[in-house]
Scaffold this motif. Structure first.
Motif, PDB file in Angstrom:
ATOM      1  N   GLU A 194       0.836  -1.187   0.000  1.00  0.00           N
ATOM      2  CA  GLU A 194       0.000   0.000   0.000  1.00  0.00           C
ATOM      3  C   GLU A 194       0.873   1.239   0.000  1.00  0.00           C
ATOM      4  N   SER A 195       0.477   2.243  -0.751  1.00  0.00           N
ATOM      5  CA  SER A 195       1.237   3.490  -0.783  1.00  0.00           C
ATOM      6  C   SER A 195       0.777   4.365   0.375  1.00  0.00           C
ATOM      7  N   PRO A 196       1.621   4.625   1.359  1.00  0.00           N
ATOM      8  CA  PRO A 196       1.192   5.419   2.517  1.00  0.00           C
ATOM      9  C   PRO A 196       0.904   6.860   2.132  1.00  0.00           C
ATOM     10  N   ILE A 197       0.002   7.477   2.875  1.00  0.00           N
ATOM     11  CA  ILE A 197      -0.287   8.902   2.699  1.00  0.00           C
ATOM     12  C   ILE A 197       0.927   9.683   3.199  1.00  0.00           C
ATOM     13  N   PRO A 198       1.549  10.492   2.345  1.00  0.00           N
ATOM     14  CA  PRO A 198       2.807  11.143   2.747  1.00  0.00           C
ATOM     15  C   PRO A 198       2.585  12.237   3.790  1.00  0.00           C
ATOM     16  N   LEU A 199       3.640  12.468   4.539  1.00  0.00           N
ATOM     17  CA  LEU A 199       3.663  13.550   5.514  1.00  0.00           C
ATOM     18  C   LEU A 199       4.483  14.694   4.921  1.00  0.00           C
ATOM     19  N   PRO A 200       4.008  15.940   5.006  1.00  0.00           N
ATOM     20  CA  PRO A 200       4.780  17.055   4.455  1.00  0.00           C
ATOM     21  C   PRO A 200       6.199  17.083   5.017  1.00  0.00           C
ATOM     22  N   PRO A 201       7.198  17.319   4.168  1.00  0.00           N
ATOM     23  CA  PRO A 201       8.593  17.287   4.641  1.00  0.00           C
ATOM     24  C   PRO A 201       8.860  18.256   5.781  1.00  0.00           C
ATOM     25  N   GLU A 202       8.188  19.404   5.788  1.00  0.00           N
ATOM     26  CA  GLU A 202       8.455  20.378   6.850  1.00  0.00           C
ATOM     27  C   GLU A 202       7.978  19.903   8.212  1.00  0.00           C
ATOM     28  N   ALA A 203       7.117  18.869   8.252  1.00  0.00           N
ATOM     29  CA  ALA A 203       6.619  18.353   9.526  1.00  0.00           C
ATOM     30  C   ALA A 203       7.514  17.265  10.091  1.00  0.00           C
ATOM     31  N   VAL A 204       8.536  16.835   9.331  1.00  0.00           N
ATOM     32  CA  VAL A 204       9.420  15.766   9.774  1.00  0.00           C
ATOM     33  C   VAL A 204      10.727  16.373  10.263  1.00  0.00           C
ATOM     34  N   PRO A 205      11.130  16.138  11.516  1.00  0.00           N
ATOM     35  CA  PRO A 205      12.431  16.629  11.975  1.00  0.00           C
ATOM     36  C   PRO A 205      13.555  16.113  11.095  1.00  0.00           C
ATOM     37  N   ALA A 206      14.516  16.958  10.837  1.00  0.00           N
ATOM     38  CA  ALA A 206      15.552  16.638   9.851  1.00  0.00           C
ATOM     39  C   ALA A 206      16.316  15.371  10.199  1.00  0.00           C
ATOM     40  N   ASP A 207      16.642  15.164  11.457  1.00  0.00           N
ATOM     41  CA  ASP A 207      17.465  14.006  11.843  1.00  0.00           C
ATOM     42  C   ASP A 207      16.670  12.955  12.594  1.00  0.00           C
TER      43      ASP A 207
ATOM     44  N   LEU B 240      -2.738   3.460   5.506  1.00  0.00           N
ATOM     45  CA  LEU B 240      -1.444   3.733   6.109  1.00  0.00           C
ATOM     46  C   LEU B 240      -1.049   5.189   5.865  1.00  0.00           C
ATOM     47  N   ARG B 241      -0.478   5.811   6.903  1.00  0.00           N
ATOM     48  CA  ARG B 241      -0.047   7.198   6.805  1.00  0.00           C
ATOM     49  C   ARG B 241       1.359   7.314   7.389  1.00  0.00           C
ATOM     50  N   GLU B 242       2.189   8.103   6.723  1.00  0.00           N
ATOM     51  CA  GLU B 242       3.490   8.414   7.307  1.00  0.00           C
ATOM     52  C   GLU B 242       3.283   9.284   8.542  1.00  0.00           C
ATOM     53  N   ALA B 243       4.103   9.049   9.564  1.00  0.00           N
ATOM     54  CA  ALA B 243       3.920   9.786  10.819  1.00  0.00           C
ATOM     55  C   ALA B 243       5.255   9.912  11.538  1.00  0.00           C
TER      56      ALA B 243
ATOM     57  N   ILE C 222       2.879  10.710  21.204  1.00  0.00           N
ATOM     58  CA  ILE C 222       2.291  11.787  20.409  1.00  0.00           C
ATOM     59  C   ILE C 222       2.591  11.481  18.944  1.00  0.00           C
ATOM     60  N   LEU C 223       1.557  11.490  18.113  1.00  0.00           N
ATOM     61  CA  LEU C 223       1.683  11.150  16.702  1.00  0.00           C
ATOM     62  C   LEU C 223       1.356  12.361  15.848  1.00  0.00           C
ATOM     63  N   VAL C 224       2.221  12.661  14.891  1.00  0.00           N
ATOM     64  CA  VAL C 224       2.004  13.742  13.927  1.00  0.00           C
ATOM     65  C   VAL C 224       1.949  13.105  12.545  1.00  0.00           C
ATOM     66  N   SER C 225       0.837  13.293  11.841  1.00  0.00           N
ATOM     67  CA  SER C 225       0.664  12.680  10.528  1.00  0.00           C
ATOM     68  C   SER C 225      -0.232  13.575   9.687  1.00  0.00           C
ATOM     69  N   SER C 226      -0.519  13.139   8.471  1.00  0.00           N
ATOM     70  CA  SER C 226      -1.498  13.808   7.618  1.00  0.00           C
ATOM     71  C   SER C 226      -2.847  13.145   7.831  1.00  0.00           C
ATOM     72  N   ASP C 227      -3.918  13.943   7.826  1.00  0.00           N
ATOM     73  CA  ASP C 227      -5.236  13.360   8.071  1.00  0.00           C
ATOM     74  C   ASP C 227      -5.769  12.578   6.876  1.00  0.00           C
ATOM     75  N   GLY C 228      -5.168  12.738   5.689  1.00  0.00           N
ATOM     76  CA  GLY C 228      -5.576  11.969   4.534  1.00  0.00           C
ATOM     77  C   GLY C 228      -6.885  12.399   3.912  1.00  0.00           C
ATOM     78  N   GLN C 229      -7.434  13.548   4.290  1.00  0.00           N
ATOM     79  CA  GLN C 229      -8.689  14.021   3.728  1.00  0.00           C
ATOM     80  C   GLN C 229      -8.443  14.615   2.336  1.00  0.00           C
ATOM     81  N   GLU C 230      -9.524  15.060   1.689  1.00  0.00           N
ATOM     82  CA  GLU C 230      -9.389  15.617   0.339  1.00  0.00           C
ATOM     83  C   GLU C 230      -8.446  16.812   0.326  1.00  0.00           C
ATOM     84  N   THR C 231      -8.549  17.635   1.370  1.00  0.00           N
ATOM     85  CA  THR C 231      -7.590  18.730   1.545  1.00  0.00           C
ATOM     86  C   THR C 231      -6.687  18.359   2.712  1.00  0.00           C
ATOM     87  N   PRO C 232      -5.513  17.751   2.449  1.00  0.00           N
ATOM     88  CA  PRO C 232      -4.684  17.220   3.542  1.00  0.00           C
ATOM     89  C   PRO C 232      -4.230  18.312   4.500  1.00  0.00           C
ATOM     90  N   ARG C 233      -4.298  17.980   5.778  1.00  0.00           N
ATOM     91  CA  ARG C 233      -3.803  18.857   6.838  1.00  0.00           C
ATOM     92  C   ARG C 233      -3.069  18.007   7.858  1.00  0.00           C
TER      93      ARG C 233
END
Length: 524
Positions: A3-16, A289-292, A305-316
């Motif tokens: 399954e292709s996971p719903i991506p998480l915006p790069p700015e929401a992922v800590p660099a390291d 599946l969602r990246e988190a 604490i989980l940070v992910s994309s909600d996967g809705q039509e307008t992702p947030r």
């Protein structure tokens, strides 16, 4: 197919932030507690020991004889309330508190001169076993926490601002306080002989019920507050890149955490109930599946604490935290793969499911027969309780024995308590999976617009499914229904015969149980 996971915006992922890979998750799983420390055998051993101590004690040791006035033993009432609390939820959900509190009632039972020596030794041994099991589970959780910290590396990251507020459950605190106050009043007024309205026996029940539910609610509140505060007030926290999914396991209300490279989503590592961190967030989509990014070292009983994309039509962005302690999950097996064909597809109870239903029914009938025919005086309250219990078990036994879902070209045929319900494909909305069953939701002309064909009591506990190493038939049914709904080309082209759709046994079973209840009340 992965399954292709719903991506998480790069700015929401800590660099390291490190990825929690399957190899790390396998090492983490290997540190789980041993089977001997599972709560089920622990509770069973302690409960049997306590029942033996109660049964082998003299008839008037803890309870008054019929027709003989006596004063309640309030110390024994307090010990019984504490022991019930430990058995009911303490061992399962409060291992640390159980390991601290259980020696007190066990020591009292062992030293009480009214307790037979053999029963006292049995209670002491079972209590030691329960305490050792709880301590072993806590030690395993600490080892898993250390391993998760190693996988996260030395980097630490600030928590999302929306998750910094420590959640508070006012209902839990209020209910616990109210029940605890009632228990304290009962224990104060009872020994003084002040028993308004209900008498000494009624006041004993207030003391026991208030102690059990009051102490549990207050303990849950304290535990959850402490877990949330430790994560939020400890400064920057470790972060791991993972995959998450809302539902799709044994319960659609739970959120499951997977390794970052588990693209098939069949090997969950952790599972927990989650809550949105604020009103500005939207609940994520189900069964995707969602990246988190997971903040906090994952381990059973810990805060996450989980940070992910909600996967809705307008992702947030979606920020969630666990409302109850996270627990370790295990591989669930691959969903059933369906191919196009003409023959209808059917799912129903297996031999083990029907055998459990038959044994349960036989135990109820045997109990009713024994109490109705053996010339022994049985208290009316106990006979009323058993009669109500017999009537209340009609639904679960009937579903366990005769549940069936058949899919054909016209839709789904679902066996219920008294009839077979038809759900056309055009009206099928979704399938909602719960801990012990599932609910097929479909559109209807009723005021609410939707109705459900519920199949309950057919999903065995996850730990039992792991012992047999197979995916339960009810989960296979949910997988198949969802697959057929998503891809109409896979639906059967033939129509099922009425005899192949199953037959409900609810009404005949209700008649049998009603006659048994009447016989119990009249002849018992």
């Amino acid at each position: 197919m992965a399954e292709s996971p719903i991506p998480l915006p790069p700015e929401a992922v800590p660099a390291d932030a490190a990825a929690w890979l399957s190899s790390d998750a396998d090492r983490w799983r290997a540190l789980r507690p041993g089977l001997w420390a599972h709560p089920f055998p622990t509770v069973l051993a302690l409960a049997l020991a306590c029942l033996a101590a109660l049964r082998l004690a003299p008839a008037d040791a803890y309870f008054c004889k019929d027709g003989s006035p006596c004063a309640p033993d309030w110390l024994a009432t307090a010990v019984a309330a504490l022991m019930i609390t430990v058995l009911y939820r303490g061992i399962l959900r409060l291992p640390l508190l159980t390991a601290v509190a259980l020696p007190l009632p066990a020591l009292w039972v062992f030293l009480d001169p009214r307790t037979p020596v053999a029963a006292g030794i049995a209670v002491a041994v079972a209590a030691c076993y329960a305490c050792l099991a709880c301590l072993h589970r806590l030690a395993a959780a600490r080892r898993q926490r250390r391993l998760a910290l190693e996988a996260a590396g030395p980097a630490r990251h600030p928590l999302p601002e929306a998750a910094m507020t420590v959640p508070a459950d006012g209902e839990q605190l209020g209910c616990g306080t109210l029940m605890a106050v009632a228990a304290v009043l009962a224990f104060v007024l009872g020994p003084l002989g002040i028993t308004p309205l209900m008498g000494a026996t009624g006041l004993q029940w207030v003391a026991v019920i208030g102690t059990v539910f009051g102490s549990l609610n207050l303990a849950y509140y304290t535990r959850d507050r402490r877990r949330a505060a430790v994560l939020r007030r400890g400064g920057p926290a470790p972060a791991l890149r993972v995959l998450v999914r809302k539902g799709g396991g044994h319960n659609d209300r739970r959120t499951y955490v997977f390794a970052a490279d588990d693209l098939e989503g069949h090997r969950p590592v952790l599972g927990c109930y989650t809550r949105l961190a604020g009103k500005e967030f939207v609940s994520p989509v189900h069964n995707r599946l969602r990246e988190a990014v997971l903040f906090g070292p994952p381990h059973p009983g810990g805060g996450l604490i989980l940070v992910s994309s909600d996967g809705q039509e307008t992702p947030r962005l979606c920020v969630e935290y666990n409302t109850v302690p996270a627990r370790q999950e295990f591989p669930m097996g691959r969903p059933e793969q369906l191919g196009p064909g003409a023959a209808p597809v059917s799912w129903g109870p297996g031999t083990g499911s029907r055998l459990c239903a038959v044994l349960f029914e036989a135990a109820i009938i045997a109990s009713v027969t024994a109490l109705s025919t053996v010339p022994v005086s049985t208290p009316l309250s106990f006979r009323v309780f058993l009669a109500l219990f017999a009537l209340g078990t009609v639904g679960p036994i009937a579903q366990q024995f005769s549940w069936r879902v058949t899919a054909d070209s016209t839709g789904l045929w679902v066996v219920g308590m008294r009839r077979v319900r038809h759900v056309p494909w055009s009206r099928l909305s979704h399938v909602w999976l719960r801990d012990r069953g599932f609910n097929i939701i479909y559109s209807d002309d009723s005021p609410g617009g939707e109705r459900g064909a519920e199949v309950f009591g057919v999903v065995a506990p996850s730990w039992l499914n792991r012992r047999f190493r197979r995916r339960p038939e009810a989960l296979r049914a949910v997988d198949g229904i969802r697959t057929l709904q998503a891809d109409p080309t896979l639906r059967p082209t033939g129509k099922s015969a009425p005899k192949d759709r199953g037959r409900p046994v609810g009404l005949p079973l209700l008649v049998v149980h009603a006659v048994s209840a009447i016989a119990l009340l009249v002849l018992g």
